[in-house]
Scaffold this active site. Structure first.
Site, PDB file in Angstrom:
ATOM      1  N   GLN A  93       0.824  -1.211   0.000  1.00 35.20           N
ATOM      2  CA  GLN A  93       0.000   0.000   0.000  1.00 35.20           C
ATOM      3  C   GLN A  93       0.864   1.270   0.000  1.00 35.20           C
ATOM      4  O   GLN A  93       2.044   1.223   0.337  1.00 35.20           O
ATOM      5  CB  GLN A  93      -0.876   0.025   1.251  1.00 35.20           C
ATOM      6  N   HIS A  94       0.225   2.360  -0.335  1.00 34.89           N
ATOM      7  CA  HIS A  94       0.687   3.737  -0.057  1.00 34.89           C
ATOM      8  C   HIS A  94       1.790   4.318  -0.934  1.00 34.89           C
ATOM      9  O   HIS A  94       1.943   5.546  -0.977  1.00 34.89           O
ATOM     10  CB  HIS A  94       1.170   3.901   1.391  1.00 34.89           C
ATOM     11  N   ASP A 249      -2.162  -4.828  -0.567  1.00 35.56           N
ATOM     12  CA  ASP A 249      -1.822  -6.206  -0.170  1.00 35.56           C
ATOM     13  C   ASP A 249      -2.604  -6.668   1.054  1.00 35.56           C
ATOM     14  O   ASP A 249      -2.965  -7.851   1.151  1.00 35.56           O
ATOM     15  CB  ASP A 249      -0.309  -6.405   0.009  1.00 35.56           C
TER      16      ASP A 249
HETATM   17  O1  LIG Z   1       1.704   0.197   4.965  1.00 36.35           O
HETATM   18  C1  LIG Z   1       1.157  -0.879   5.098  1.00 36.35           C
HETATM   19  C2  LIG Z   1      -0.260  -0.979   5.540  1.00 36.35           C
HETATM   20  O2  LIG Z   1      -0.818   0.257   5.863  1.00 36.35           O
HETATM   21  C3  LIG Z   1       1.940  -2.136   4.804  1.00 36.35           C
HETATM   22  O3  LIG Z   1       1.268  -3.268   5.264  1.00 36.35           O
HETATM   23  C4  LIG Z   1       2.258  -2.216   3.324  1.00 36.35           C
HETATM   24  O4  LIG Z   1       1.058  -2.509   2.630  1.00 36.35           O
HETATM   25  C5  LIG Z   1       3.374  -3.192   3.028  1.00 36.35           C
HETATM   26  O5  LIG Z   1       3.032  -4.511   3.298  1.00 36.35           O
HETATM   27  P1  LIG Z   1       4.007  -5.785   3.313  1.00 36.35           P
HETATM   28  O6  LIG Z   1       4.994  -5.665   2.217  1.00 36.35           O
HETATM   29  O7  LIG Z   1       4.610  -5.863   4.670  1.00 36.35           O
HETATM   30  O8  LIG Z   1       3.056  -6.945   3.080  1.00 36.35           O
END
Ligand SMILES: O=C(CO)[C@@H](O)[C@H](O)COP(=O)(O)O
Ligand SMILES: Nc1ncnc2c1ncn2[C@@H]1O[C@H](COP(=O)(O)OP(=O)(O)O)[C@@H](O)[C@H]1O
Length: 488
Positions: A93-94, A249
């Site tokens: 995300q983000h 994700d």
């Molecule tokens: O910033 C967040 C949720 O807000 C993280 O969960 C990212 O989405 C990255 O996820 P992973 O690579 O750890 O699965």
């Protein structure tokens, strides 16, 4: 029972592509922080046919071209996608992907775990009237992870990048755009809800907030409904396959484990995440709980820590052991590690907001100075941060049912065994798998099948871990978690 797909296959498994035409197949992609994973599944039953993986580069600022190269590699590792009828992308995300008029990337993406926009988060928070105003208007209090804070940082430090930017999107949006051959810039409500300029309650962009942060109003991806299609893929990787909207994700993971309202998903990947499927949006002014949307039309209140599986990685490195030995050591030490506590803020922390903090080991004595105690304290410290997150969801009034544990860290036996003790609840662990990619695949199957809900895939094996709660471990952690040095 969980709707977890039953069968698993190893990396590069190349089951023959001899399915008959009446058995459509789908692909799901997980473009997460550390790697890209691709699963190919039978659209009707969810049977796993093939899987492929490829690594992403390290770092918190990444040229999206690396994600595409890893996707190509993972697809090749999965035996290609020529036979696939629909495909969807789940991704970290983000991350801020800036595109120019020609659709070219303007600068490397700042990822969710890039902390440089912490001051921008504080400034924007104050400009709108404080944390409560952001929680009220976009569901989440701003922290450095949210896209809007990255856009403010870029506006302050690189006005030339702003001037060149025609569109802003997220990692999964960009990969879907590439798969569409550059034709469609789309997103979904789940990933849009992590930008800070899309309101889950209103189901609409807040372009005024985007302009406030960026000083410009670039084009944004169209937000598609959960089972809507973005049209056919025009990429040689998957030409002709229908594209789903994709999602973040964490939303994909919830879809991948078949989470129903009240099901909590604890994910120990690069980030540590505790999320719960909810019928109603949340607006936590404390900022602990981010008020995200999910990939099915519901909501996904979520807490996210910056320090999760990599804490296990670094403990193993420090002790000079592999993950299996770290786990064995941890399980050989007593609960509470004789008072030794590891505060896992190795990359600063987002929940609680400690962007400049470092990690710490408290309670070292002659007796606790052993690899076993350090290993135990590592696993317990990591789990205590997640237990605090679960408490925050309860405090928001979220209905809490089953707790499901996924992510790379769930491969550790010590994590699986100690999680119910520290979380104080039974923990369901599906067999090891790629649940984000599975969720994306399930979305793709939904695009093919249509209807109000994603197809019910066959249930998989899962194991429930139970243990007597160890509240003393959490109490000791609570005593010391704020006693950390800042970065030098
Ligand atoms: O910033 C967040 C949720 O807000 C993280 O969960 C990212 O989405 C990255 O996820 P992973 O690579 O750890 O699965
Ligand atoms: N057996 C294991 N024990 C503990 N950690 C593990 C184990 N296997 C993998 N990991 C860790 O899990 C992480 C990858 O998890 P994953 O959920 O794929 O992350 P992401 O989705 O953020 O890329 C890596 O840091 C890896 O070292």
């Amino acid at each position: 029972m969980l709707a977890v797909p039953m069968t698993s296959a190893g990396a590069g498994t190349t089951a023959a592509k001899d399915r008959s035409k009446d058995r459509p197949t789908v692909a799901g992609i997980d473009s997460s922080t550390q790697s890209c994973k691709v699963v190919v599944r039978d659209a009707g039953t969810g049977e796993l046919l093939r899987v492929g993986r490829a690594k992403h580069p390290d770092g918190t600022e990444v040229d999206p071209a690396h994600w595409w190269r890893a996707l190509e590699e993972a697809v090749a590792d999965a035996g290609g996608l020529d036979d696939v009828d629909a495909i969807a992308v789940g991704a970290q995300q983000h991350g801020s992907v800036l595109l120019d008029e020609a659709g070219e990337v303007v600068r490397p993406a700042l990822l969710w775990n890039d902390g440089r926009s912490a001051e921008a988060a504080d400034a924007l928070t104050a400009e709108l009237g404080g944390p409560g105003a952001w929680a009220e208007q976009v569901g989440s209090v701003l922290v450095a992870s949210l896209t809007i804070t990255k856009l403010r940082w870029i506006a302050e430090h690189e006005p030339e990048s702003v001037a060149r930017t025609a569109s802003v999107c997220l990692p999964h949006d960009w990969l879907t755009l590439k798969l569409s051959g550059g034709a469609r810039l789309v997103t979904d409500r789940g990933d849009a809800s992590g930008t800070g300029y899309w309101s889950p309650r209103e189901g609409a962009y807040r372009e005024d907030l985007l302009h406030k942060a960026f000083g410009a109003t670039p084009n944004l991806p169209e937000v598609l409904a959960p089972a809507a299609s973005a049209g056919p893929s025009a990429s040689p990787l998957s030409r002709g396959a229908l594209l789903g909207a994709g999602t973040g994700d964490n939303m994909a993971a919830a879809l991948g484990v078949g989470a129903q309202v009240g099901d909590v998903v604890v994910s120990i990947g690069t980030s540590g995440v505790v999320s719960v499927v909810s019928e109603v949006p949340t607006h936590d002014p404390s900022g602990l709980v981010a008020g995200f949307a999910d990939a099915t039309g519901r909501y996904l209140p979520l807490i996210c820590t910056l320090n999760a599986a990599r804490v296990l990685d670094s403990a193993a490195r420090m002790l000079g052991v592999d993950h299996a030995e770290l786990s064995r050591l941890a399980l050989s030490a007593p609960a509470g590690s004789g008072g030794l506590v590891l505060v896992p803020y190795l990359e600063g922390e987002r929940t609680p907001v400690r962007p400049d903090a470092t990690g710490a080991l408290h309670g070292l004595t002659l007796a606790t100075s052993t690899p076993a105690h350090v290993a135990r304290a590592t696993v317990e410290g990591l789990l205590c941060g997640l237990a605090d997150g679960l408490d925050a969801l309860v405090e928001q009034g979220c209905r809490i049912g089953r707790v499901v544990l996924v992510g790379g860290g769930a491969r550790s036996e010590a994590v699986r065994v100690l999680a119910p003790a520290v979380l104080g609840r039974p923990v369901v662990v599906p067999e090891p798998g790629e649940y984000v990619a599975d969720g994306a695949a399930r979305q793709a199957a939904w695009v093919l099948a249509g209807g109000d809900a994603p197809p019910a895939w066959s249930l998989g094996r899962s194991q429930t871990f139970e243990a007597d709660p160890t509240p003393g471990v959490r109490e000791r952690y609570a005593e010391v978690r704020d006693l950390t040095a800042t970065r030098p």
